[in-house]
Scaffold this active site. Sequence first.
Site, short mmCIF file in Angstrom:
data_model
loop_
_atom_site.label_atom_id
_atom_site.label_comp_id
_atom_site.label_asym_id
_atom_site.label_seq_id
_atom_site.Cartn_x
_atom_site.Cartn_y
_atom_site.Cartn_z
N CYS A 134 16.12 11.38 9.39
CA CYS A 134 16.14 10.59 10.63
C CYS A 134 15.12 9.45 10.64
O CYS A 134 15.37 8.41 11.25
CB CYS A 134 15.91 11.51 11.84
SG CYS A 134 14.59 12.68 11.63
N SER A 164 11.46 16.73 18.47
CA SER A 164 12.80 17.25 18.16
C SER A 164 13.18 17.06 16.70
O SER A 164 14.15 17.64 16.23
CB SER A 164 13.86 16.60 19.05
OG SER A 164 13.78 15.20 18.96
N ARG A 252 3.49 12.57 13.87
CA ARG A 252 4.21 13.23 14.97
C ARG A 252 3.53 12.87 16.29
O ARG A 252 2.30 12.91 16.37
CB ARG A 252 4.17 14.75 14.75
CG ARG A 252 5.08 15.53 15.66
CD ARG A 252 6.52 15.47 15.29
NE ARG A 252 6.82 16.17 14.06
CZ ARG A 252 7.99 16.08 13.42
NH1 ARG A 252 8.96 15.31 13.89
NH2 ARG A 252 8.19 16.74 12.31
N HIS A 259 12.58 8.63 17.52
CA HIS A 259 11.61 8.27 16.48
C HIS A 259 11.38 6.75 16.55
O HIS A 259 12.33 5.98 16.69
CB HIS A 259 12.16 8.60 15.08
CG HIS A 259 12.06 10.04 14.70
ND1 HIS A 259 11.70 11.05 15.58
CD2 HIS A 259 12.27 10.67 13.51
CE1 HIS A 259 11.70 12.21 14.94
NE2 HIS A 259 12.05 12.01 13.68
C1 2RA Z 1 11.30 15.24 11.32
N1 2RA Z 1 12.58 13.84 9.86
O1 2RA Z 1 11.23 14.33 12.15
C2 2RA Z 1 12.25 15.18 10.21
C3 2RA Z 1 13.45 15.98 10.52
N2 2RA Z 1 14.31 16.08 9.42
O2 2RA Z 1 10.61 16.24 11.37
#
Ligand code: 2RA
Length: 353
Positions: A134, A164, A252, A259
Site C-alpha cells: 500500500c 490500518s 507509522r 497513507h
Molecule cells: C503497512 N504497508 O502499512 C503495510 C501493510 N501491508 O503496515
Amino acid sequence: TKPVIAVVGATGAVGTQMLAILTERAEAGVGDVWGGARLIASARSAGRKLSVFGREETVVALTPEAFDGVDVALFDVPDEVSAEWAPIAAARGVVVIDKSGAFRMDPQVPLVVPEVNPDTVTDRPKGIIANANCTTLAMMPALGALHREWTLTGLYAASYQAASGAGQAGIDALYDQYAAVAGNRELGQVPGNVREAVADDETFGAPLAMNVVPKAGSWKEDGWTSEELKVRNESRKILGIPDLRVSSTCVRVPVIVGHALAVHATFASEVDADAARKLLEAAPGVTVMDDPAAGIYPTPIDAAGTDPTYVGRIRRALDDPRSLDMFIVGDNLRKGAALNSAQIAELAVARGL
Ligand code: 2RA
C-alpha cells in the site's frame, strides 16, 4: 457467461473492503463484469454470511475444491498462506491476483498498477499477478504520470502510514489507545507517561496514540525495514526502472485510514510545478488538491473511503530544477489494496483474461 470472482480472506480488513468495492463498482457500472462471487476464508470463518453484489453469500473454507467454477481469485491473506495456496488455485486454471508479498518480486509474476503498467497483466506464466504494497501504491499513479513526461531518476520519501496498514488488529489497537489517553491533559509532556497509559508496545513497536513511530513492517539488514525495501524494490519494478535511486523512511502515525508520503522526486530533465499540476490533473486515478493559499492540500481524513491518489504541495526544489517536492495521500485499504486488486481483475477481463 460472466466470470466468477473469488475473494480469499474475505473476512479481513482488506477482504471486507474488497466486497464493498466489488459491489460499488458493479452498481456504478464501472466493474459490472462479474457473474457471481465466492467468499473464501480460514476454516474458522467458514459459515459466516457476508453481503456482496447485493446478495448474502456464505463464506466457505479454503480448500482446493473451493476454487471449482472460479475464474479469478483475489487473495488478501498473509504471505505464507498465499505462497501455499495461490499456486494451488492457479493450477486449477484460476487467474490469481495476490495482495501479499509472496510473489511481488518473482520475475515470472507481473506487479500491476493499471494506471502505470497495464500491458504487463497478460504476461503471467505462473497464472499469478501481484498487487503492490500500500505504501508504494499510494505514489504510483502520480509518479507514473510524471515519469512518462520527465523520466524519473530518484525517489526519496518519508511515509506517514495509518494504523490500518497493520490490518483490523491495527485499527482496533489504535482506537483502544486513543480511548486510554482521551481527556488526560497530563500525558505527553514528560517521558514515559503515555507508555504507561497506553501499555501497548506490541502492535506498533511503541505506543501510537500521541506519538509517531519510525518503524513500519519488520527489521531487515543494515537497519532498513521491510516497508522501506518494498518501496524501493516495488517502485523499480512497477515503473520499469531497475536502477532507480530510492531511499525512504517509513513511519507509522496515529491515523486510522490513509497513507501519506512526503516525496522528493528527481528527473532527467528540468521540471516545472505548473506543468506537473497539469500533468497530474490529466492522470488517471489522480486528483490534484493544491491551493495552499486557500487551505487546500490533501490529508488522510479526506482521502479515507475514497478512490483517488491525492497530490498537493507541489513545488520545484529550490536547489535543484530537476526535482519536485509534493505530498501524496491515498486510502491504503482501497487504492492501496482492495481497489487496485479489483482494477487488475477488471483489466484482466478486458484483456480476455
Ligand atoms: C503497512 N504497508 O502499512 C503495510 C501493510 N501491508 O503496515
